[in-house]
Each structure stands twice: as structure tokens, then as C-alpha cells.
Design a protein around this motif. Sequence first.
Motif, PDB file in Angstrom:
ATOM      1  N   LYS A 196     -14.467  66.125  34.673  1.00 37.77           N
ATOM      2  CA  LYS A 196     -13.475  66.367  33.670  1.00 37.77           C
ATOM      3  C   LYS A 196     -12.054  65.719  33.519  1.00 37.77           C
ATOM      4  CE  LYS A 196     -15.435  70.954  32.728  1.00 37.77           C
ATOM      5  NZ  LYS A 196     -15.215  72.336  32.354  1.00 37.77           N
ATOM      6  N   THR A 197     -12.275  64.507  34.195  1.00 36.27           N
ATOM      7  CA  THR A 197     -11.014  63.868  34.291  1.00 36.27           C
ATOM      8  C   THR A 197     -11.402  62.388  34.013  1.00 36.27           C
ATOM      9  OG1 THR A 197     -10.354  65.139  36.302  1.00 36.27           O
ATOM     10  CG2 THR A 197      -9.248  62.903  36.047  1.00 36.27           C
ATOM     11  N   ASP A 227      -6.567  64.395  32.514  1.00 39.86           N
ATOM     12  CA  ASP A 227      -7.132  65.390  32.167  1.00 39.86           C
ATOM     13  C   ASP A 227      -8.124  65.278  30.893  1.00 39.86           C
ATOM     14  OD1 ASP A 227      -7.772  68.578  32.666  1.00 39.86           O
ATOM     15  OD2 ASP A 227      -6.909  68.312  30.465  1.00 39.86           O
ATOM     16  N   GLN A 228      -9.282  65.446  30.974  1.00 37.19           N
ATOM     17  CA  GLN A 228     -10.242  65.306  29.753  1.00 37.19           C
ATOM     18  C   GLN A 228      -9.962  66.061  28.582  1.00 37.19           C
ATOM     19  OE1 GLN A 228     -14.383  66.490  30.211  1.00 37.19           O
ATOM     20  NE2 GLN A 228     -14.992  65.467  28.310  1.00 37.19           N
ATOM     21  N   LYS A 263      -2.927  63.576  35.945  1.00 42.69           N
ATOM     22  CA  LYS A 263      -3.022  64.367  37.234  1.00 42.69           C
ATOM     23  C   LYS A 263      -2.867  63.709  38.455  1.00 42.69           C
ATOM     24  CE  LYS A 263      -7.078  66.907  37.046  1.00 42.69           C
ATOM     25  NZ  LYS A 263      -8.663  67.385  36.749  1.00 42.69           N
TER      26      LYS A 263
END
Length: 265
Positions: free
Chosen positions: A166-167, A184-185, A191
Motif C-alpha cells: 500500500k505504498t 502512502d497509497q 512515508k
Amino acid sequence: MWKWSCLFLVVLLGSCKSKAALVPTEPVPVMETPTQEAPPTITPAAIIQHFYDTKNDFSTLYIKASARYSDPNSSQNVSADIKIQKGEKILISIRFLGITMAKALITPSEVKYYEKINGNFFEGNYQVLSEWLGTDLDFTKIQNMLLGQPIDHLTAESFTMLLMDKTYKLSSITPSIEKSFYLDQDRYFLKKQEITQPEKQRTFDVSYPNYQEYALGILPHALEISAVQEKGKTEISIEYNSISINEELTFPYSVPEGYERIYIN
């Protein structure tokens, strides 16, 4: 105490010179991971646009922070007051046991600093510091690091991209430098950012483990900095204990009488 005066200038230790050309980015397939299904295609440019669309609308910040510094020879806990007038100046006061031990005033044109232990002070422009440290440095890079922004503006380079846990990982590689920015998705905040200079065995990264949302935008509440060079590894953990936004601030700075000026050749 020089290291503590440079606590928030640690970007100098590991970031490297780079002047990448502006190259249009093409759609890049996103690699799948075992934990999630990736979208079929997406452009790095679209992710970057989402990131910069995030509101961060303030004129001043007053941050009270605690920090821990460690290198192969020492470690120390201090507190810091950070005042930022966006795009104009940053005042950093380093304190130990409530006593101001160092101050740094940073503007787009110069850096001023004094420290109490040795009674020294420095005044100079970024060219002097950049030549001394072998890295490009400017006001914007320092401000960006403190605000959870990429040190370099992401629209100035071409990136490849992967989706991992998810990044989004945006990567840029040249013969002398490697950069990676982790977004961050879901909310697109930064991040982590990594800069590596393989030939000089230098690595610099900043992680942002948590953020706080305010009416005027999203700001980090902690930074974890790591700088690796041949002489060893330096780590700094910074916790933002409180943040005041858009207060009227003063930026008092004056070198105490009798301090000796440091010159960098």
C-alpha cells in the motif's frame, strides 16, 4: 555541539549533488505484491500530482520537539524549539536541561549559527557550506525535510514506480545518485525518502512514522533520520510534541558577546 546545531541540517551529511533533466513520464505498469492487487497502469506523474494537491496552507509554524542523537562515539537527548516562517526563515533553538546551548537562523540567502560550549559562531551562504560538505544545500531542502516534503521537488525528475504494501515507491537512478520516495497509497503523504550515493558510500534517509491532520493541512509528528558514511552511522529521532499554526512569531537571534567566528575554507 556543532552536531547539535546541525541537527535539522543533517540532510547535509548524506544528500548528494544532482541536476536531473525534466523528462515527461510515461505510464508504468505497477508490480503486484502478494498482499494486494495493483491497478493495471498508473503514471508516476499522477501520483506526484495527488501528493502536491494535498493542502498544506500555513504561514508560520511553532514546533516544540524532543530529539535523540547518536553516532559511533556519543548519544544525547535534547529539546528544540523550531520556528518557521514559510519560505522566509527558520529559527532553531537547541536546549539541554532547559538551557539554550545553540541557535541557528536559516534564511534563503544564509545560515547563521552559534553554540555555547566552545563559544563559536558561523555566518555564511549555502555555496560555502555546499562546497565544504560536497553536497547541494538550500533553504527549501531544509524546510521540506521538516514539513514531510520531498527534499527535491518531484516534478523535476523522471521516476519509475512500484506498489508495495500500500505504498508507492518512486525511484530515480542516475550514474552517481539513487533516490526513492515512498508515498502512502490512500492519502499520498510521504512515508520515507532515501538518497544514496554508491561511489561515496553515502546513504541518507528520513522516515515519517506518523502524521497529524489540521484544518490547514497535514504535518508530520515525528522524523527518523539516518545518515551512513564511511566514518559511521548517525541517527536522529525527532518527536514534535506540539505544533502551533499561524501564530505571530518573533525570530530573535544575536551572537553573545565574546564568541569567536568560525570560517570554512
